[in-house]
Scaffold this active site. Structure first.
Site, PDB file in Angstrom:
ATOM      1  N   GLU A   1       0.830  -1.209   0.000  1.00 61.39           N
ATOM      2  CA  GLU A   1       0.000   0.000   0.000  1.00 61.39           C
ATOM      3  C   GLU A   1       0.863   1.257   0.000  1.00 61.39           C
ATOM      4  O   GLU A   1       0.565   2.228  -0.685  1.00 61.39           O
ATOM      5  CB  GLU A   1      -0.916   0.018   1.241  1.00 61.39           C
ATOM      6  CG  GLU A   1      -2.106  -0.903   1.124  1.00 61.39           C
ATOM      7  CD  GLU A   1      -3.085  -0.448   0.054  1.00 61.39           C
ATOM      8  OE1 GLU A   1      -3.373   0.756  -0.019  1.00 61.39           O
ATOM      9  OE2 GLU A   1      -3.552  -1.299  -0.728  1.00 61.39           O
TER      10      GLU A   1
ATOM     11  N   CYS B   1     -13.587   1.275 -14.040  1.00 63.01           N
ATOM     12  CA  CYS B   1     -14.014   2.657 -13.814  1.00 63.01           C
ATOM     13  C   CYS B   1     -12.775   3.560 -13.840  1.00 63.01           C
ATOM     14  O   CYS B   1     -12.424   4.201 -12.857  1.00 63.01           O
ATOM     15  CB  CYS B   1     -14.746   2.751 -12.474  1.00 63.01           C
ATOM     16  SG  CYS B   1     -15.619   4.311 -12.287  1.00 63.01           S
TER      17      CYS B   1
ATOM     18  N   CYS C   1     -18.256   1.404 -18.828  1.00 62.87           N
ATOM     19  CA  CYS C   1     -19.530   1.232 -18.112  1.00 62.87           C
ATOM     20  C   CYS C   1     -20.287  -0.011 -18.593  1.00 62.87           C
ATOM     21  O   CYS C   1     -21.014  -0.634 -17.820  1.00 62.87           O
ATOM     22  CB  CYS C   1     -20.394   2.476 -18.271  1.00 62.87           C
ATOM     23  SG  CYS C   1     -19.610   3.958 -17.601  1.00 62.87           S
TER      24      CYS C   1
ATOM     25  N   CYS D   1     -19.422  -2.860 -16.499  1.00 62.64           N
ATOM     26  CA  CYS D   1     -19.392  -2.589 -15.052  1.00 62.64           C
ATOM     27  C   CYS D   1     -20.538  -3.293 -14.324  1.00 62.64           C
ATOM     28  O   CYS D   1     -21.701  -3.183 -14.724  1.00 62.64           O
ATOM     29  CB  CYS D   1     -19.476  -1.091 -14.825  1.00 62.64           C
ATOM     30  SG  CYS D   1     -19.440  -0.677 -13.070  1.00 62.64           S
TER      31      CYS D   1
ATOM     32  N   CYS E   1     -25.535   3.164 -10.984  1.00 58.92           N
ATOM     33  CA  CYS E   1     -24.529   4.236 -10.945  1.00 58.92           C
ATOM     34  C   CYS E   1     -25.123   5.588 -11.368  1.00 58.92           C
ATOM     35  O   CYS E   1     -25.674   5.718 -12.460  1.00 58.92           O
ATOM     36  CB  CYS E   1     -23.365   3.878 -11.859  1.00 58.92           C
ATOM     37  SG  CYS E   1     -22.140   5.183 -11.976  1.00 58.92           S
TER      38      CYS E   1
HETATM   39  S1  SF4 Z   1     -21.080   2.501 -14.409  1.00 56.91           S
HETATM   40 FE1  SF4 Z   1     -20.368   3.996 -12.930  1.00 56.91          FE
HETATM   41  S2  SF4 Z   1     -19.032   2.841 -11.568  1.00 56.91           S
HETATM   42 FE2  SF4 Z   1     -19.319   1.612 -13.423  1.00 56.91          FE
HETATM   43  S3  SF4 Z   1     -17.617   2.153 -14.784  1.00 56.91           S
HETATM   44 FE3  SF4 Z   1     -19.319   3.487 -15.311  1.00 56.91          FE
HETATM   45  S4  SF4 Z   1     -18.997   5.306 -14.089  1.00 56.91           S
HETATM   46 FE4  SF4 Z   1     -17.747   3.705 -13.178  1.00 56.91          FE
END
Ligand code: SF4
Length: 364
Positions: free
Chosen positions: A44, A199, A206, A209, A215
């Site tokens: 980290e 992201c 997206c 995602c 989101c």
């Molecule tokens: S949907 Fe939202 S969380 Fe997912 S990649 Fe797109 S901006 Fe990021």
């Protein structure tokens, strides 16, 4: 926190993220094999301001030398800084060393589990403490590194630059509200992985995602607008003259003071703006003749930009003064002997001067 006050919504997010992490996340990073609190801590700290690909070889080498807290605690600081050279932000290495000594004495060599105790150690902030507790100990704790800030700001549509306290507080509150009691390790890893792999700052994927349906940023059509960028500012420039003093095949280096830029590392001697370079060289014990200037190098630090102007000098005779009290200087043979830990910009200047210095990873 808007709609995230709803327990059902938070549960949906956790379940989707954990399932995604299991299948698509990063589960084979060197610090995950095994993910002990010590290994998580070192990784980290290395990952602050530094990319994973750069960190991996440093991490492996560091673990080769210091596999346990006790090994790091009893190491010479110079050796630790030498292993760190090229990663930049050397205060991180000094803090690791100091913290390891305290962990050895105060905690019998085991990193504590409590966030407060972790944050009382040098160089461990709230997010690193959260990562050590969750990823290392497997206990519930929130995290908020750069990737997580971006993911949370987008999911919840949090406006404002995260460097501002009210925005950071809102993001921390959301991260804390989302922490699951069970499997927090995988959940937090999922947040980090989503930020790193899907992201991303530009062109987030997206469509791939797992959180797309819940989101906020995606629903606005411009997810990249989150988080709000840092207000533009110009870094002030700080000119620094450096002396590259050569004698036969040797080169004069001096150790930087323990605090400040590149603290404790070896570097080219610096010449204050008001001093003549030849007078400064004499104070270092060398009468010199100038042999030319090398290209300027610019080097950005957090609060200012260094403009490094190296000047090449040839030793002609020993001066009466030999060295300066309180400063450590020595002659080295670049290319023929191992050099001590040098900051990355100094390595580049030595390469500009034709010395066979390896290109290390980029770093301050
Ligand atoms: S949907 Fe939202 S969380 Fe997912 S990649 Fe797109 S901006 Fe990021």
């Amino acid at each position: 926190m808007g709609g995230w006050a709803s327990a059902e919504r938070r549960r949906a997010l956790r379940e989707q993220l954990v399932a995604w992490q299991r299948q698509h996340g990063r589960n084979d990073l060197p610090w995950q094999r095994p993910a002990t609190p010590y290994r998580v801590w070192i990784s980290e700290v290395m990952l602050q301001q530094t990319r994973v690909e750069t960190v991996v070889p440093y991490f492996e080498r560091f673990m080769g030398h210091y596999p346990q807290v006790a090994d790091l605690a009893r190491a010479e600081l110079d050796d630790v800084l030498g292993l760190w050279a090229g990663l930049g932000y050397y205060a991180r290495a000094r803090n690791l060393h100091a913290a390891a000594q305290r962990i050895q004495i105060e905690w019998g060599g085991e990193l504590p589990e409590e966030l407060e105790a972790l944050q009382a150690l040098p160089g461990i902030g709230p997010s690193t403490a959260g990562a050590i507790r969750s990823l290392g100990h497997g206990l519930p704790a929130p995290i908020l590194d750069g990737n997580v800030k971006r993911v949370l700001a987008r999911i919840a549509g949090i406006e404002g630059w995260p460097g501002r306290s009210p925005v950071a507080r809102e993001l921390w509150a959301l991260s804390a509200a989302l922490v699951p009691e069970e499997d927090c390790r995988r959940f937090n890893q999922g947040l980090m992985d989503l930020g790193a792999l899907v992201c991303t700052p530009r062109e987030p994927a997206c469509l791939l995602c797992p959180l797309a349906s819940i989101c906020t940023a995606r629903a606005t059509g411009t997810p990249e607008a989150y988080p709000t960028p840092r207000p533009a500012r110009q870094r002030p420039r700080r000119p620094v003259r450096l002396l590259l003093i050569e004698h036969a095949d040797t080169l004069l280096l001096e150790r930087r003071p323990a605090s400040g830029i590149w603290g404790g590392l070896w570097s080219l001697p610096e010449c204050p703006p008001e001093q003549d370079p030849l007078t400064r060289a004499q104070a270092l014990g060398a009468h010199c003749v100038p042999t030319g200037e090398l290209p300027q190098r610019h080097h950005a630090l957090t609060h200012f930009e260094l403009v490094l102007q190296p000047m090449r000098l040839q030793w002609s005779a020993a001066a009466t003064a030999v060295g300066e009290p309180g400063r450590q200087q020595d002659w080295f043979r670049p290319g023929q002997e191992a050099l001590p830990g040098l900051p990355a910009p100094i390595r580049r200047i030595l390469r500009d001067a034709g010395y066979p210095i390896e290109e290390g990873p980029r770093g301050p």
